[in-house]
Design an enzyme around this catalytic site. Structure first.
Site, mmCIF file in Angstrom:
data_model
loop_
_atom_site.group_PDB
_atom_site.id
_atom_site.type_symbol
_atom_site.label_atom_id
_atom_site.label_comp_id
_atom_site.label_asym_id
_atom_site.label_seq_id
_atom_site.Cartn_x
_atom_site.Cartn_y
_atom_site.Cartn_z
ATOM 1 N N ARG A 54 -2.444 -8.522 -13.069
ATOM 2 C CA ARG A 54 -1.410 -8.206 -12.085
ATOM 3 C C ARG A 54 -1.979 -8.476 -10.687
ATOM 4 O O ARG A 54 -3.191 -8.366 -10.469
ATOM 5 C CB ARG A 54 -1.004 -6.730 -12.185
ATOM 6 C CG ARG A 54 -0.114 -6.412 -13.382
ATOM 7 C CD ARG A 54 1.274 -7.016 -13.252
ATOM 8 N NE ARG A 54 2.170 -6.641 -14.341
ATOM 9 C CZ ARG A 54 2.475 -7.425 -15.375
ATOM 10 N NH1 ARG A 54 1.931 -8.625 -15.484
ATOM 11 N NH2 ARG A 54 3.326 -7.022 -16.301
ATOM 12 N N HIS A 109 3.548 -16.650 -11.933
ATOM 13 C CA HIS A 109 3.609 -15.659 -13.026
ATOM 14 C C HIS A 109 4.094 -16.366 -14.305
ATOM 15 O O HIS A 109 5.078 -15.953 -14.930
ATOM 16 C CB HIS A 109 4.531 -14.487 -12.662
ATOM 17 C CG HIS A 109 4.240 -13.247 -13.462
ATOM 18 N ND1 HIS A 109 4.247 -11.982 -12.927
ATOM 19 C CD2 HIS A 109 3.932 -13.094 -14.773
ATOM 20 C CE1 HIS A 109 3.973 -11.095 -13.873
ATOM 21 N NE2 HIS A 109 3.768 -11.753 -15.009
HETATM 22 P P1 NAP Z 1 -3.629 -3.922 -23.929
HETATM 23 O O1 NAP Z 1 -3.558 -4.374 -25.336
HETATM 24 O O2 NAP Z 1 -3.141 -2.558 -23.598
HETATM 25 O O3 NAP Z 1 -5.164 -4.068 -23.470
HETATM 26 C C1 NAP Z 1 -5.626 -3.565 -22.270
HETATM 27 C C2 NAP Z 1 -7.151 -3.721 -22.228
HETATM 28 O O4 NAP Z 1 -7.597 -3.311 -20.925
HETATM 29 C C3 NAP Z 1 -7.862 -2.823 -23.235
HETATM 30 O O5 NAP Z 1 -8.982 -3.495 -23.761
HETATM 31 C C4 NAP Z 1 -8.302 -1.633 -22.388
HETATM 32 O O6 NAP Z 1 -9.467 -0.979 -22.835
HETATM 33 C C5 NAP Z 1 -8.614 -2.329 -21.080
HETATM 34 N N1 NAP Z 1 -8.592 -1.369 -19.975
HETATM 35 C C6 NAP Z 1 -7.585 -0.569 -19.553
HETATM 36 N N2 NAP Z 1 -7.988 0.207 -18.527
HETATM 37 C C7 NAP Z 1 -9.277 -0.100 -18.312
HETATM 38 C C8 NAP Z 1 -10.252 0.374 -17.396
HETATM 39 N N3 NAP Z 1 -9.977 1.343 -16.506
HETATM 40 N N4 NAP Z 1 -11.497 -0.151 -17.451
HETATM 41 C C9 NAP Z 1 -11.790 -1.118 -18.368
HETATM 42 N N5 NAP Z 1 -10.914 -1.602 -19.277
HETATM 43 C C10 NAP Z 1 -9.670 -1.104 -19.227
HETATM 44 O O7 NAP Z 1 -2.846 -4.915 -22.961
HETATM 45 P P2 NAP Z 1 -2.493 -6.456 -23.222
HETATM 46 O O8 NAP Z 1 -1.313 -6.566 -24.100
HETATM 47 O O9 NAP Z 1 -3.732 -7.173 -23.612
HETATM 48 O O10 NAP Z 1 -2.030 -6.903 -21.749
HETATM 49 C C11 NAP Z 1 -2.903 -6.819 -20.645
HETATM 50 C C12 NAP Z 1 -2.179 -7.090 -19.333
HETATM 51 O O11 NAP Z 1 -1.908 -8.492 -19.191
HETATM 52 C C13 NAP Z 1 -0.796 -6.474 -19.182
HETATM 53 O O12 NAP Z 1 -0.865 -5.099 -18.853
HETATM 54 C C14 NAP Z 1 -0.185 -7.299 -18.065
HETATM 55 O O13 NAP Z 1 -0.489 -6.721 -16.817
HETATM 56 C C15 NAP Z 1 -0.910 -8.647 -18.196
HETATM 57 N N6 NAP Z 1 0.008 -9.721 -18.603
HETATM 58 C C16 NAP Z 1 0.225 -10.772 -17.762
HETATM 59 C C17 NAP Z 1 1.057 -11.811 -18.147
HETATM 60 C C18 NAP Z 1 1.274 -13.021 -17.290
HETATM 61 O O14 NAP Z 1 2.154 -13.843 -17.593
HETATM 62 N N7 NAP Z 1 0.505 -13.219 -16.245
HETATM 63 C C19 NAP Z 1 1.701 -11.755 -19.401
HETATM 64 C C20 NAP Z 1 1.462 -10.678 -20.229
HETATM 65 C C21 NAP Z 1 0.609 -9.652 -19.822
HETATM 66 P P3 NAP Z 1 -9.498 -0.226 -24.248
HETATM 67 O O15 NAP Z 1 -9.471 -1.334 -25.279
HETATM 68 O O16 NAP Z 1 -10.774 0.489 -24.214
HETATM 69 O O17 NAP Z 1 -8.262 0.642 -24.298
HETATM 70 C C1 GLV Z 2 4.173 -10.233 -18.191
HETATM 71 O O1 GLV Z 2 3.656 -10.248 -17.117
HETATM 72 C C2 GLV Z 2 3.981 -9.172 -19.143
HETATM 73 O O2 GLV Z 2 3.413 -8.141 -18.788
HETATM 74 O O3 GLV Z 2 4.408 -9.353 -20.316
#
Ligand code: NAP
Ligand code: GLV
Length: 308
Positions: A223, A271
């Protein structure tokens, strides 16, 4: 069970079609055509206007169309009903492709070739093996974990950082704030795939950049508010960082006069890294609707206290 669809970017026609194929009795309303708000039991949303969901008295489930749900949690009027985020094959695959493309772009020096083309300069750099590039992934969840495995499979030296300890074959892992500087010390390409929470806001800052080796690259697909913009510009302009690829911004769309648009070492995408395709993601929504009706635990439920 009426569903209210609220999104400025997702296609309501495709979503209606994909849900109707699976739910013959579908009652699908597209905001702002809500009808009687008392009919709505499920909200399927990407960044709905703050306060909107509080006006739905019989809401039972908020199902995000996105993986990141920080904008929903920022609404102080968000109803206290289960909130689920999107975990879907199309989202995972498109993120995998995007991060692999940008890491390979820098690994193969395509940024330098693009610069030399503008200078009409023919200079060949023999490619180095993938193992010569050290990639660090911040966030090892659904998306970061998949990206780490993919890049390790391509031969990169991969390390990852998360809140709790993790084991991923072929990936060196680090956990918690105390391990962040050690993690960063051997990273040539840093990829941010963290959720935005109070603990991660501003984490891409001068301290972290100083911990990276000189010449490192930053790719932010998490983000915009993970990044301290001034600190990135300083680190690039001092030559400590080689380049950045930014897909997400504190303000979206990125304002026309923002310095990132014209910076010679910053690559901007709107994005665009990953996408939730209704052709696959409708299945995820339908499964949660089934569970809601059956009183079974919902999938990918957000822990509101944790913030992701
Ligand atoms: P997720 O499965 O919830 O994974 C989040 C990861 O971040 C986990 O490994 C978590 O650790 C770690 N984390 C959270 N807080 C932390 C902290 N304070 N210190 C260190 N590590 C921390 O989420 P996801 O599905 O992979 O998605 C991640 C993010 O990608 C989304 O929240 C979104 O902002 C972004 N995103 C962007 C796009 C785009 O198009 N640019 C698209 C989709 C998503 P633990 O494993 O220990 O819980
Ligand atoms: C896109 O940014 C998502 O969080 O899925």
């Amino acid at each position: 069970m009426a569903i209210l669809f609220v999104s400025a970017i997702d296609d309501p026609v495709a979503w209606r079609r994909e849900l109707a194929r699976r739910l013959p009795d579908l009652d699908f309303r597209v905001w702002p055509e809500v009808g009687d708000p008392a009919d709505i039991e499920v909200a399927l949303v990407w960044r709905p206007p703050p306060g909107l969901l509080a006006g739905l008295p019989n809401l039972r489930l908020i199902q995000a169309l996105s993986a990141g749900i920080e904008a929903l949690l920022a609404d102080p009027t968000l109803p206290d009903v289960p909130l689920c985020r999107m975990v879907d094959e199309s989202l995972t695959v498109t993120m995998r492709e995007f991060v692999a493309a940008t890491v390979l772009f820098f690994h193969r020096g395509l940024d330098r070739y693009a610069r030399r083309q503008r200078q009409v300069r023919w200079r060949l750099e023999p490619p180095r093996p993938a193992a010569a590039t050290r990639v660090g992934i911040m966030g090892l969840g659904v998306l970061g974990g998949d990206v780490a495995r993919t890049l390790a499979g391509l031969g990169f030296r991969v390390r990852g950082w998360s809140r709790r300890g993790k084991t991923i074959p072929g990936v060196e892992t680090f956990a918690g704030p105390d391990a962040l500087a050690d993690f960063a010390a051997a990273v040539d390409v840093l990829v941010c795939l963290l959720p935005l929470t109070p603990a991660t806001e501003g984490i891409l800052d001068s301290r972290l950049f100083a911990a990276l080796p000189r010449g490192a690259v930053v790719i932010n697909v998490g983000r915009g508010r993970h990044l301290v913009e001034r600190d990135l510009l300083d680190a690039l302009d001092r030559g400590h960082l080689r380049a950045a690829w930014l897909d997400v911004f504190a303000e979206e769309p990125l304002p026309d006069d923002h310095p990132f648009w014209r910076h010679p070492r910053i690559h901007v995408t709107p994005h665009a890294a990953a996408w939730t395709h209704p052709e696959t993601a409708a299945e995820v929504v339908v499964e949660n609707l089934r569970r809601l009706r059956a009183g079974e635990p919902l999938r990918h439920r957000v822990d509101r206290a944790r913030g992701y």
